[in-house]
Each structure stands twice: as C-alpha cells, then as structure tokens.
Design a protein around this motif. Structure first.
Motif, PDB file in Angstrom:
ATOM      1  N   PHE A   1      -4.471   6.441  -1.260  1.00 33.80           N
ATOM      2  CA  PHE A   1      -3.552   5.303  -1.202  1.00 33.80           C
ATOM      3  C   PHE A   1      -3.852   4.361  -2.360  1.00 33.80           C
ATOM      4  O   PHE A   1      -4.991   4.258  -2.797  1.00 33.80           O
ATOM      5  CB  PHE A   1      -3.715   4.532   0.118  1.00 33.80           C
TER       6      PHE A   1
ATOM      7  N   VAL B   1       0.858  -1.178   0.000  1.00 32.11           N
ATOM      8  CA  VAL B   1       0.000   0.000   0.000  1.00 32.11           C
ATOM      9  C   VAL B   1       0.894   1.228   0.000  1.00 32.11           C
ATOM     10  O   VAL B   1       1.781   1.363   0.843  1.00 32.11           O
ATOM     11  CB  VAL B   1      -0.944   0.011   1.223  1.00 32.11           C
ATOM     12  N   THR B   2       0.656   2.130  -0.963  1.00 26.22           N
ATOM     13  CA  THR B   2       1.482   3.320  -1.131  1.00 26.22           C
ATOM     14  C   THR B   2       0.631   4.577  -1.014  1.00 26.22           C
ATOM     15  O   THR B   2      -0.411   4.688  -1.670  1.00 26.22           O
ATOM     16  CB  THR B   2       2.176   3.294  -2.513  1.00 26.22           C
ATOM     17  N   TRP B   3       1.080   5.500  -0.196  1.00 21.77           N
ATOM     18  CA  TRP B   3       0.417   6.800  -0.051  1.00 21.77           C
ATOM     19  C   TRP B   3       0.678   7.610  -1.297  1.00 21.77           C
ATOM     20  O   TRP B   3       1.831   7.787  -1.716  1.00 21.77           O
ATOM     21  CB  TRP B   3       0.952   7.486   1.195  1.00 21.77           C
TER      22      TRP B   3
END
Length: 149
Positions: free
Chosen positions: A19, A5-7
């Motif tokens: 996200f 999971v990437t902001w």
C-alpha cells in the motif's frame, strides 16, 4: 488532516499486499503486509513497514517531538532525543496494542532529570494525541536515560 491509502498489489508490484499512503501535506509512505507462508497470495513481501508499525512509529515521533519542544521552551540545552518503543498486541482480532513501553534517551548539557520527567509526563497527559489515543487500549509506561553531552 487527510490521507489517501492505495493498494498497489493489483498493479503487478512485487508485493500482493503493498500500500502507498499519500498524506495531505504531500508526503508518501509505503506499507506492506507480513509474508504469509500458508497463503503467499494473501501476504506481503516484507518490502516496507507494516501498518501497525507505522502507528507505533508515529506515536514515537509525536511524543519525542513534544519532549524536545517542552525542553527547548524551558530553555534547556537539549542536544538529542530518541525513544525506543516496545509493544504487545492482543492475540486475536482486532489485535490492538495492549502494552507499550517508551524508553527515552535524552542528551543535553545541564538538563535536570526532573525537567525530562516533566516533559515526558506532559506529553503523555496533555499533548501527544497518538499516545493518549492508544492509552484507551494499551497500558503505556515510560522510562528514560539522561546523558550529559
């Protein structure tokens, strides 16, 4: 199983609290926080489901999959299945689910109500990892409609 999971909020996107999740199977899922009227910089822009909505949706997918598979394995002529989940969460952090109701609508030809009831019970007692996990904090109830068609 894995997931990254990437902001995305730091990269100048429309939401400061967005996200993107990339699953181990190579699929992408966007999530966003709820807007915050008092501190807009801390809120999302309502561009995607909230993370807890995706937990609820995943649980619905998990149990609906089970119900269809169990009915098909029982050689029932199931033609459709949907499940509507409604939930309540704790008022304070951590805002865990405290109640979840799942209402199934199963469509089929000659499918006995007892088979649907059994499939739902088997999902929640044995197969659906998501609902079994959530049952640690939430009271989970079920109901169903069976439609001929």
């Amino acid at each position: 199983m894995e997931c990254t999971v990437t902001w995305t909020g730091a990269s100048g996107t429309r939401s400061s609290m967005g996200f993107v999740a990339e699953t181990g199977s190579g699929h992408v899922l966007a999530m966003d926080g709820a807007p915050d009227a008092n501190k807009p910089e801390n809120g999302g822009a309502n561009l995607a489901p909230r993370p807890m909505e995706t937990v609820l949706a995943g649980t619905g997918g998990c149990t609906a999959y089970d119900v269809v598979l169990i009915l098909k394995r029982g050689r029932h002529d199931v033609r459709g299945c949907s499940v509507k989940l409604t939930s309540e969460r704790a008022p304070v952090d951590p805002k865990v689910f405290t109640k979840i109701h799942m209402h199934f609508t199963v469509t089929g030809r000659g499918v006995p109500a007892s088979a649907v009831e059994r499939a739902i019970a088997m999902s929640h007692e044995k197969y659906c990892s998501a609902s079994i996990m959530l049952a640690k904090t939430a009271e989970i109830t079920t109901s169903f409609d069976l439609l001929e068609g």
